[in-house]
Design an enzyme around this catalytic site. Structure first.
Site, PDB file in Angstrom:
ATOM      1  N   TYR A 199      23.680 -16.116  13.342  1.00  0.00           N
ATOM      2  CA  TYR A 199      24.059 -16.133  14.842  1.00  0.00           C
ATOM      3  C   TYR A 199      22.979 -16.617  15.806  1.00  0.00           C
ATOM      4  O   TYR A 199      21.822 -15.979  15.629  1.00  0.00           O
ATOM      5  CB  TYR A 199      24.477 -14.814  15.524  1.00  0.00           C
ATOM      6  CG  TYR A 199      25.954 -14.383  15.128  1.00  0.00           C
ATOM      7  CD1 TYR A 199      26.573 -15.067  14.409  1.00  0.00           C
ATOM      8  CD2 TYR A 199      26.250 -13.077  15.287  1.00  0.00           C
ATOM      9  CE1 TYR A 199      28.076 -14.690  14.138  1.00  0.00           C
ATOM     10  CE2 TYR A 199      27.665 -12.657  15.051  1.00  0.00           C
ATOM     11  CZ  TYR A 199      28.150 -13.427  14.523  1.00  0.00           C
ATOM     12  OH  TYR A 199      29.642 -12.981  14.022  1.00  0.00           O
TER      13      TYR A 199
ATOM     14  N   GLY B  87      41.341 -15.183  22.913  1.00  0.00           N
ATOM     15  CA  GLY B  87      41.505 -15.367  24.466  1.00  0.00           C
ATOM     16  C   GLY B  87      43.088 -15.524  24.711  1.00  0.00           C
ATOM     17  O   GLY B  87      43.578 -15.427  25.675  1.00  0.00           O
TER      18      GLY B  87
END
Length: 323
Positions: free
Chosen positions: A52, A204
């Site tokens: 990341y 989402g």
């Protein structure tokens, strides 16, 4: 906050984990303040990966936990390779590579031990027993506390657990993505591990805030469930979720997270928290929203396995994740 046991480790952790994939996209100071606020508020499970932000996330997390190490539980995924632009290059599960990755993570985080060390994806060129064996060595050396796996199938879980007890399995799981209930989740529970679901809002989709078609630059366009007729069909399903949520006076996203939390005390969802306000909101949700058995049954029946249309990944990516 109430806590949950992490698998067979006996370790108490918060019922939700802080996802840090997008840590590098926020200001460094805001990220540190948010992480410290979350830890002080009782959310002690921080989920990250050495890839990341090309290691930048670990450096920022290291600063955030500097004076809070005893309060924080750090989970690190490893084994995925990227170039300097962040583009995916493949996986490396060789024992020496894993031990090398761990050394860098320990340095960036500024810690002596990683609490949960997870193989991000199984390297198809390396037997899982060898990769897990490397983490077993790290545990015996005191550099890692617990073994974790990510995006694995039931057989891989069994094979890994035969080498060393698996404490947790991270994998996608939500009202829209329930394939793991057939074989993977039963195997996780059989060995006494915890399930760490990511994307509990299905990128989402389950928030009720999306409409189609998506902007061309939106990364979600690569996922089949967000394409064309699939998206329109799935948005109609989300309207049903919104209707159920409105009867409880909450949002569709809140209800989707509450559902995940109510599927068992062995489930610890990963949730993104970009500000102290989001931390407070998630703590309030965990502590206040309860589902009755009737509500849980309604959600399970309305959004059963395979109800949402479209695979969770395009064909090219399905080849590198467990199915």
């Amino acid at each position: 906050m109430n806590t949950r046991k992490l698998g067979n480790s006996g370790i108490d952790i918060s019922p939700i984990a802080i996802g840090t994939r997008e840590v590098g996209e926020k200001s460094k100071q805001q990220t540190i303040e948010t992480l410290q606020y979350a830890i002080d508020s009782g959310i002690n499970f921080i989920n990250t990966a050495d890839f990341y932000g090309m290691g930048m996330n670990e450096l920022i997390i290291g600063e955030a936990i500097k004076n809070r190490r005893e309060k924080a539980f750090i989970s690190v995924k490893t084994g995925a390779l990227r170039n300097y632009q962040g583009h995916f290059l493949g996986f490396d599960g060789r024992p020496n590579a894993i031990k090398n990755f761990c050394a860098y993570s320990l340095t960036r985080l500024g810690v002596n031990e990683i609490d949960l060390y997870q193989i991000a994806r199984i390297d198809p060129n390396v037997p899982i027993e060898e990769s897990v064996g490397a983490i077993k060595d790290l545990i015996q050396e005191g550099k890692v506390r617990c073994l974790g796996l990510s995006e694995v199938n039931a057989d891989q879980i069994r094979r890994a657990n035969a080498v060393h007890p698996v404490t947790a399995v991270e994998i996608e799981y939500s009202l829209a993505t329930r394939f793991i209930e057939k074989e993977i989740l039963p195997e996780v529970r059989k060995i006494g591990a915890s399930l760490i679901p990511y994307s509990v809002l299905s990128y989402g989709l389950l928030t009720g805030n999306l409409s189609g078609p998506l902007p061309k630059e939106d990364y979600k366009n690569m996922f089949p469930r967000f394409q064309g007729e699939n998206l329109q069909y799935n948005l109609k399903l989300v309207e049903k979720l919104q209707d159920i949520a409105s009867q409880k006076g909450i949002t569709a996203g809140d209800l989707a997270l509450a559902w995940a939390l109510h599927q068992g005390d062995d489930i610890i969802p990963i949730v993104g928290m970009s500000s102290t306000k989001r931390v407070d909101k998630n703590i309030n949700l965990v502590e206040s929203i309860q589902l009755t058995s009737e509500e849980n049954k309604l959600l399970n029946e309305t959004f059963g396995i395979g109800v949402f249309k479209g695979e969770r990944y395009p064909d090219a990516l399905l080849k590198v994740v467990a199915s």
